[in-house]
Write an enzyme that holds these catalytic residues in place. Structure first.
Site, mmCIF file in Angstrom:
data_model
loop_
_atom_site.group_PDB
_atom_site.id
_atom_site.type_symbol
_atom_site.label_atom_id
_atom_site.label_comp_id
_atom_site.label_asym_id
_atom_site.label_seq_id
_atom_site.Cartn_x
_atom_site.Cartn_y
_atom_site.Cartn_z
ATOM 1 N N MET A 1 55.497 58.317 11.005
ATOM 2 C CA MET A 1 56.500 57.780 10.106
ATOM 3 C C MET A 1 56.380 56.265 10.081
ATOM 4 O O MET A 1 55.626 55.692 10.839
ATOM 5 C CB MET A 1 57.890 58.227 10.544
ATOM 6 N N CYS A 2 57.071 55.602 9.223
ATOM 7 C CA CYS A 2 57.101 54.146 9.035
ATOM 8 C C CYS A 2 57.463 53.888 7.582
ATOM 9 O O CYS A 2 57.153 54.698 6.703
ATOM 10 C CB CYS A 2 55.767 53.436 9.320
#
Length: 330
Positions: A1-2
């Site tokens: 994720m990010c």
């Protein structure tokens, strides 16, 4: 994720990102000087020498540093984000190409290029070659968002093995699917607005909103990549005019604070907590790097100065204080 966003303001432009990961990366601010030599994990340990100084969030792994994001002395900024089930790399090197592992691309770009125009000219020279990182258990699937002082944003993706450069006109990036899918998905959210909805008549009865924010009804609130993409774009596009670097940095932290994943909200299949370990902001006009970590919300800043470029000739690490501190007002 990010999640990553770019922001263009009066007098200053920014690239920013959340670093969301399932185990502790222990990143710190790292400055890599001009003429920094590093050895690729592919191409028989080929040596690369950086022409330009750069700073970013990094960590030494073996004989190299691993940079997840950074900005160089010319204001070229880049961040890498996970791109699972989509990224594809080559298994072999080719003589005459810039053969680098996916996790080495940031070092090569920041150390050798001034802006996106130069990146476009060199993109066909770059060959991403698979290289296992032991603590990750394989080759990290990555794509990249790049920004420079012109205010232009591009995304680098490699679905077919070749590195493609795509104009990113919305200035947002999350994770899989690819950028084009996320752009098309915006068609599902054309009803969003930051102003109130009008009252509506149902025969003789007038319906009205219970409170403020009726225009945001339906704004995605989850942590999946498509939801974060839409939320990040809506929030950054809703910002009022920004006229200073301080306002820009502050505004970005408020926007990405809405994408910040607290520990326990997202648990991976193996039981690990996927959370936002830090939020960084790269100010391309100031050539400055800002960072705030999960355990300490105080913002740290390091700018690339003329003195730094001329006097620091070795890699320099700036460890981050992890424990939160309070300021007594009495």
């Amino acid at each position: 994720m990010c999640t990553s966003i770019t922001l263009e303001t009066k007098g200053n432009n920014f690239l920013a990102r959340t670093m969301d990961f399932g185990f502790e990366l222990d990143a710190r601010i790292v400055y890599a000087p001009r003429n920094y030599q590093w050895y690729s994990d592919v191409a028989n340990d080929a040596t690369h020498t950086s022409k330009y100084g750069f700073v970013g969030a990094g960590k030494k792994i073996g004989h190299n540093y691993f940079f997840a994001d950074g900005i160089n002395e010319h204001g070229l900024a880049i961040a890498e984000l996970y791109y699972p089930n989509e990224a594809k790399y080559h298994d072999t090197v080719v003589e005459g190409k810039v053969n680098v592992a996916p996790h080495e691309l940031i070092m090569w770009i920041l150390g050798n290029l001034k802006d996106i125009n130069e990146l476009e000219k060199r993109i066909d020279d770059i060959r991403l070659v698979s290289s296992t990182i032991e603590f990750l258990g394989g080759t990290p699937p990555l794509h990249y968002i790049v920004y420079d002082r012109s205010g232009r944003t591009v995304t680098l993706e490699s679905e077919s093995g070749e590195l493609l450069i795509k104009n990113n006109e919305v200035g947002v990036m999350t994770n899989s699917p690819d950028l084009n899918w996320h752009i098309q998905n915006l068609n599902n959210y054309i009803y969003l607005q930051n102003t109130p909805r009008s009252n509506k008549m149902f025969k003789d009865t007038e319906a009205h909103a219970f409170g403020q924010g009726s225009g945001t009804q339906g704004l995605p609130g989850g942590y999946t990549p498509p939801e974060r993409f839409v939320r990040a774009l809506f929030l950054k596009e809703s910002l009022p005019e920004i006229t200073s670097a301080k306002q820009g940095v502050n505004s970005i932290y408020h926007v990405l604070g809405n994408l910040d994943i607290p520990k326990g909200a997202v648990i991976k299949a193996d039981g690990a907590l996927d959370y936002t370990q830090y939020i960084s902001v790269m100010s391309v006009n100031e050539t400055a790097y800002y960072i705030r970590t999960y355990d300490n919300p105080e913002i740290k800043r390091l700018s690339i100065t003329k003195d730094m470029l001329e006097t620091i000739h070795e890699v320099k690490e700036y460890p981050l204080t992890k424990e939160i501190e309070f300021y007594e007002l009495g």
